[in-house]
Motif scaffolding. Structure first.
Motif, PDB file in Angstrom:
ATOM      1  N   LEU A 105       0.841  -1.200   0.000  1.00 19.12           N
ATOM      2  CA  LEU A 105       0.000   0.000   0.000  1.00 19.12           C
ATOM      3  C   LEU A 105       0.872   1.246   0.000  1.00 19.12           C
ATOM      4  N   VAL A 106       0.472   2.219  -0.786  1.00 24.04           N
ATOM      5  CA  VAL A 106       1.064   3.557  -0.773  1.00 24.04           C
ATOM      6  C   VAL A 106      -0.022   4.513  -0.314  1.00 24.04           C
ATOM      7  N   VAL A 107       0.376   5.541   0.434  1.00 24.58           N
ATOM      8  CA  VAL A 107      -0.595   6.431   1.077  1.00 24.58           C
ATOM      9  C   VAL A 107      -0.314   7.886   0.713  1.00 24.58           C
ATOM     10  N   GLY A 108      -1.379   8.637   0.548  1.00 28.57           N
ATOM     11  CA  GLY A 108      -1.294  10.094   0.425  1.00 28.57           C
ATOM     12  C   GLY A 108      -2.395  10.730   1.248  1.00 28.57           C
ATOM     13  N   SER A 109      -2.207  11.977   1.660  1.00 29.31           N
ATOM     14  CA  SER A 109      -3.186  12.678   2.498  1.00 29.31           C
ATOM     15  C   SER A 109      -3.851  13.796   1.726  1.00 29.31           C
ATOM     16  N   ALA A 148      -0.732   8.308  -7.091  1.00 22.63           N
ATOM     17  CA  ALA A 148      -1.615   7.246  -7.561  1.00 22.63           C
ATOM     18  C   ALA A 148      -1.098   6.630  -8.853  1.00 22.63           C
ATOM     19  N   ALA A 149      -0.597   7.461  -9.754  1.00 20.20           N
ATOM     20  CA  ALA A 149      -0.040   6.948 -11.009  1.00 20.20           C
ATOM     21  C   ALA A 149       1.174   6.062 -10.734  1.00 20.20           C
ATOM     22  N   LEU A 150       1.999   6.480  -9.781  1.00 20.22           N
ATOM     23  CA  LEU A 150       3.169   5.694  -9.404  1.00 20.22           C
ATOM     24  C   LEU A 150       2.747   4.339  -8.847  1.00 20.22           C
ATOM     25  N   ALA A 151       1.784   4.344  -7.930  1.00 23.73           N
ATOM     26  CA  ALA A 151       1.319   3.090  -7.340  1.00 23.73           C
ATOM     27  C   ALA A 151       0.709   2.179  -8.401  1.00 23.73           C
ATOM     28  N   GLN A 152      -0.082   2.750  -9.289  1.00 20.72           N
ATOM     29  CA  GLN A 152      -0.715   1.962 -10.336  1.00 20.72           C
ATOM     30  C   GLN A 152       0.333   1.336 -11.253  1.00 20.72           C
ATOM     31  N   GLU A 153       1.342   2.101 -11.580  1.00 22.74           N
ATOM     32  CA  GLU A 153       2.427   1.596 -12.430  1.00 22.74           C
ATOM     33  C   GLU A 153       3.141   0.411 -11.785  1.00 22.74           C
ATOM     34  N   ARG A 154       3.280   0.462 -10.454  1.00 19.11           N
ATOM     35  CA  ARG A 154       3.973  -0.612  -9.730  1.00 19.11           C
ATOM     36  C   ARG A 154       3.031  -1.741  -9.303  1.00 19.11           C
ATOM     37  N   GLY A 155       1.745  -1.614  -9.613  1.00 21.49           N
ATOM     38  CA  GLY A 155       0.798  -2.663  -9.246  1.00 21.49           C
ATOM     39  C   GLY A 155       0.489  -2.717  -7.761  1.00 21.49           C
ATOM     40  N   PHE A 186      -3.374   2.092  -3.685  1.00 22.31           N
ATOM     41  CA  PHE A 186      -3.105   3.458  -3.240  1.00 22.31           C
ATOM     42  C   PHE A 186      -4.307   3.981  -2.464  1.00 22.31           C
ATOM     43  N   HIS A 187      -4.048   4.390  -1.203  1.00 23.34           N
ATOM     44  CA  HIS A 187      -5.118   4.900  -0.344  1.00 23.34           C
ATOM     45  C   HIS A 187      -4.988   6.404  -0.151  1.00 23.34           C
ATOM     46  N   VAL A 188      -6.098   7.112  -0.310  1.00 19.99           N
ATOM     47  CA  VAL A 188      -6.169   8.540  -0.022  1.00 19.99           C
ATOM     48  C   VAL A 188      -6.789   8.723   1.356  1.00 19.99           C
ATOM     49  N   ASP A 189      -6.017   9.276   2.278  1.00 21.52           N
ATOM     50  CA  ASP A 189      -6.559   9.583   3.600  1.00 21.52           C
ATOM     51  C   ASP A 189      -7.254  10.936   3.526  1.00 21.52           C
ATOM     52  N   GLY A 190      -8.554  10.880   3.305  1.00 23.64           N
ATOM     53  CA  GLY A 190      -9.367  12.090   3.291  1.00 23.64           C
ATOM     54  C   GLY A 190     -10.198  12.204   4.556  1.00 23.64           C
ATOM     55  N   CYS A 191      -9.777  11.483   5.616  1.00 26.92           N
ATOM     56  CA  CYS A 191     -10.556  11.485   6.863  1.00 26.92           C
ATOM     57  C   CYS A 191     -10.806  12.901   7.357  1.00 26.92           C
ATOM     58  N   PHE A 192      -9.782  13.712   7.321  1.00 24.22           N
ATOM     59  CA  PHE A 192      -9.850  15.051   7.908  1.00 24.22           C
ATOM     60  C   PHE A 192     -10.704  15.995   7.070  1.00 24.22           C
ATOM     61  N   GLY A 193     -10.324  16.222   5.839  1.00 18.28           N
ATOM     62  CA  GLY A 193     -11.022  17.240   5.039  1.00 18.28           C
ATOM     63  C   GLY A 193     -11.669  16.732   3.779  1.00 18.28           C
ATOM     64  N   GLY A 194     -11.731  15.415   3.614  1.00 16.10           N
ATOM     65  CA  GLY A 194     -12.264  14.863   2.375  1.00 16.10           C
ATOM     66  C   GLY A 194     -13.704  15.230   2.094  1.00 16.10           C
ATOM     67  N   TRP A 195     -14.496  15.465   3.151  1.00 22.09           N
ATOM     68  CA  TRP A 195     -15.896  15.821   2.926  1.00 22.09           C
ATOM     69  C   TRP A 195     -16.052  17.267   2.478  1.00 22.09           C
ATOM     70  N   VAL A 196     -15.295  18.176   3.068  1.00 28.49           N
ATOM     71  CA  VAL A 196     -15.513  19.594   2.788  1.00 28.49           C
ATOM     72  C   VAL A 196     -14.798  20.063   1.524  1.00 28.49           C
ATOM     73  N   VAL A 209      -6.271   5.467  -7.710  1.00 31.18           N
ATOM     74  CA  VAL A 209      -6.807   5.538  -6.346  1.00 31.18           C
ATOM     75  C   VAL A 209      -7.687   4.311  -6.132  1.00 31.18           C
ATOM     76  N   THR A 210      -7.325   3.493  -5.159  1.00 28.29           N
ATOM     77  CA  THR A 210      -8.094   2.256  -4.921  1.00 28.29           C
ATOM     78  C   THR A 210      -8.995   2.358  -3.705  1.00 28.29           C
ATOM     79  N   SER A 211      -8.668   3.245  -2.756  1.00 29.11           N
ATOM     80  CA  SER A 211      -9.523   3.402  -1.575  1.00 29.11           C
ATOM     81  C   SER A 211      -9.383   4.808  -1.028  1.00 29.11           C
ATOM     82  N   ILE A 212     -10.435   5.256  -0.355  1.00 31.79           N
ATOM     83  CA  ILE A 212     -10.473   6.595   0.246  1.00 31.79           C
ATOM     84  C   ILE A 212     -11.199   6.481   1.582  1.00 31.79           C
ATOM     85  N   SER A 213     -10.721   7.199   2.568  1.00 30.81           N
ATOM     86  CA  SER A 213     -11.426   7.298   3.850  1.00 30.81           C
ATOM     87  C   SER A 213     -11.871   8.734   4.061  1.00 30.81           C
ATOM     88  N   VAL A 214     -13.063   8.888   4.632  1.00 33.25           N
ATOM     89  CA  VAL A 214     -13.589  10.220   4.923  1.00 33.25           C
ATOM     90  C   VAL A 214     -14.435  10.142   6.180  1.00 33.25           C
TER      91      VAL A 214
END
Length: 478
Positions: free
Chosen positions: A174-178, A194-201, A204-214, A235-240
Motif C-alpha cells: 500500500l502507498v498512502v497520500g493525504s 496514484a499513477a506511481l502506485a498503479q504503475e507498480r501494481g 493506493f489509499h487517499v486519507d481524506g478522513c480530515f477534510g475529504g468531505w468539505v 486511487v483504490t480506496s479513500i477514507s472520509v
C-alpha cells in the motif's frame, strides 16, 4: 470520586445534574473557540436532531444486517453519499464504488491497511507513507504487523513522489497520500502518487478522513483543490470522516473502495466454532446503530446546499484567521491555509507559551512538537462555527504574542537527563507530574512547561512519558 454503582439507585434528574457538573471542566465544544477535537457547525437545532435520531436506533445492533435491515439501508445511503462526493458512482469512471461505515478515521485507516495486507502474497508486507501521514497508519502497522516505510516530505510539506518511488519494493502492499494532512492541512500530490502506485501494481489509499468531505464543496466555491478522489486513476480506496466536516456526532467514518473485489480482504469471517458464523466488515462485531442514524439525519437535514453554505463560512473564517496571522509580528503562516491555519513563531515567541496565552483569552489551540527539521507549530482546525468568532481572534492573537514575549520561554527543569524509555515507571511518572504541577483529576491548566519538555524529548521517550502519564490518569479512586 464518582460511585458508579451505589447501593441504592439515584434519581434520574440527579444523575443528569451530576453529568452536567462533570462537563463543566471540559473545553467548550461549541462557540467557535476550540480549534481541535470537535467540529461545530453552528447550525441551530442540528445537535437536537442528531440526538433524537441517535435515540431511535441506539439499541439496534449492526452485527447482523439481516436482523436489522434499517441499519443496512442507512449504511448504504451514507456510503453512496460519500462515494458520490468523492468521484464514484453511476456516470463516473468508478461506478462500482462500495464502502463500509466505521467508528472513526483510525478504524477506516486500519481496515484499509488490513485489506491491502490480506490481498497480498508477501509474508513481509510494507506500507509506504509520507512523514506527515496520520499516526493511525503507524497504529495500523503496529497492530497488523506491517512494516512502515516513512518517507520525508519535501520543503513544501507534500509527499515526495521520487523518494516514494525509491521506497516501493516487492513487499509493498500500500502507498498512502493525504488530502489533506492533519498537522499542516497540506494536500499531497495525489495524482502523481496514484499513477506511481498503479504503475507498480500497488494499492493506493487517499486519507481524506480530515477534510475529504468539505474539500469538494470548497472546490465548488472556486478554491484551488486538485483532484484527489476516484476520478484519479490509481486511487483504490479513500477514507472520509462524517464526524468531522459533515458535522455528524462522533464517531462515524466511511471507508470506500473502488470496487467490491478490492474490499473483500477487509472482511473477517470465522466459522470454526459451534456458535454463529462471525462475519464482520469492520473491527467491531456489535455496533450501536445510534451514530449511524445520527449521521444520516445530519446529512439529510443539511443537504448539499447546507454543506455548501457551511463550506463558505469555513472558507471565510480561514481567510480572516490567516490574515490575522500574516498581520501579526512574531508569527507567520507555516503552510498554505485551506481548512487548517498552521502558524509558526519567531525565535522570541515561544509557541507553547503562546498557546497558553491564547487559552487564557478563551482560544483553545493545538500545539504541535518539533519533528525532524520541522519546527514546533500551533494548529487551528477551522470549522463553520469559527466564522462568528474569527474577527475577535486577530486582536487577541496580537495581545497573546505581546504577553508571550514578556513571559519569555519556559525554563526547562533538568528532568530528562539520561532518561530512556525503558526507565519510565509509574513512580517516576508520578514524581514528574508533581514537579510539573499536574494533578490527576484537576482541571487542565497552563501546559507550556509540559509541552516544552516533551518538545525536547526524542520521539520514543516522548511516547513513553505520555503513555505513563495517561496510565496515571486512567486509574480509579478506590
Amino acid at each position: 470520586m464518582i460511585d458508579a454503582l451505589p447501593a441504592r439507585g439515584v434519581p434520574a434528574e440527579q444523575v443528569l445534574a451530576e453529568l452536567r457538573r462533570l462537563r463543566e471542566s471540559d473545553l467548550p465544544t461549541h462557540g467557535g473557540r476550540l480549534f481541535a477535537y470537535v467540529y461545530d457547525s453552528d447550525v441551530a437545532g442540528l445537535d437536537e436532531l442528531a440526538l433524537r435520531a441517535y435515540d431511535i436506533s441506539a439499541h439496534v445492533n449492526g452485527l447482523d444486517p439481516t436482523a436489522f435491515p434499517s441499519l443496512l439501508a442507512m449504511e448504504n445511503a451514507l456510503v453512496a453519499a460519500a462515494g458520490s462526493r468523492l468521484g464514484g458512482g453511476p456516470g463516473t469512471t468508478a461506478p462500482a464504488v462500495v464502502g463500509s461505515v466505521t467508528s472513526g478515521g483510525t478504524e477506516s485507516l486500519l481496515l484499509a491497511v488490513k485489506a491491502a495486507r490480506d490481498a497480498a502474497t508477501t509474508r513481509s508486507p510494507r506500507i509506504v507513507v509520507p512523514s506527515t501521514a496520520h499516526a493511525a497508519f503507524a497504529k495500523a502497522a503496529h497492530y497488523l504487523r506491517v512494516e512502515l516505510d516513512v518517507v520525508p516530505v519535501g520543503a513544501d510539506l507534500r509527499a515526495d513522489v521520487a523518494a516514494t518511488a525509491d521506497r516501493i519494493g516487492p513487499d509493498t502492499v500500500l502507498v498512502v497520500g493525504s488530502a489533506p494532512s492533519y498537522a499542516h492541512g497540506v494536500i499531497d500530490p495525489i495524482s502523481e502518487l496514484a499513477a506511481l502506485a498503479q504503475e507498480r501494481g500497488v494499492r493506493f489509499h487517499v486519507d481524506g478522513c480530515f477534510g475529504g468531505w468539505v474539500m469538494p464543496y470548497l472546490r465548488d466555491l472556486g478554491a484551488d483543490i486538485p483532484p484527489f478522489g476516484f476520478e484519479v486513476p490509481g486511487v483504490t480506496s479513500i477514507s472520509v470522516d462524517l464526524h468531522k466536516y459533515a458535522y455528524a456526532p462522533k464517531g462515524v467514518s466511511v471507508l470506500l473502495h473502488r470496487d467490491a473485489e478490492l474490499r473483500l480482504p477487509q472482511y473477517f469471517a470465522y466459522a470454526g466454532w459451534p456458535g454463529y458464523t462471525m462475519i464482520n466488515p469492520v473491527v467491531s462485531s456489535t455496533r450501536s446503530g445510534g451514530p449511524i442514524a445520527a449521521a444520516l439525519a445530519t446529512l439529510r437535514h443539511l443537504g448539499g446546499d447546507g454543506y455548501r453554505a457551511l463550506a463558505t463560512k469555513t472558507q471565510e473564517a480561514v481567510e480572516i484567521l490567516a490574515s490575522a496571522v500574516t498581520e501579526t509580528p512574531g508569527v507567520r503562516l507555516y503552510a498554505p491555509p485551506v481548512i487548517v491555519v498552521c502558524l509558526a513563531t519567531d525565535p522570541d515567541v515561544d509557541p507553547f507559551v503562546l498557546a497558553d496565552e491564547l487559552a487564557a483569552l478563551g482560544w483553545h489551540t493545538q500545539p504541535q512538537m518539533a519533528y525532524g527539521q520541522l519546527p514546533p507549530t500551533i494548529h487551528l482546525t477551522v470549522t463553520a462555527a469559527v466564522r462568528a468568532t474569527a474577527t475577535d481572534f486577530a486582536a487577541d492573537l496580537a495581545a497573546a504574542v505581546t504577553a508571550t514575549r514578556k513571559r519569555g520561554p519556559i525554563p526547562l527543569p533538568p528532568l530528562l537527563g539520561d532518561l530512556t524509555p525503558e526507565m519510565i515507571t509509574p513512580d517516576l511518572i508520578g514524581g514528574l507530574a508533581l514537579q510539573l504541577g499536574l494533578e490527576p483529576g484537576a482541571p487542565p491548566g497552563p501546559m507550556a512547561a509540559v509541552n516544552s519538555l516533551l518538545n525536547v524529548a526524542p520521539p520514543a521517550l516522548r511516547e513513553a512519558l505520555l503513555t505513563g502519564f495517561l496510565s496515571l490518569l486512567q486509574r480509579p479512586s478506590w
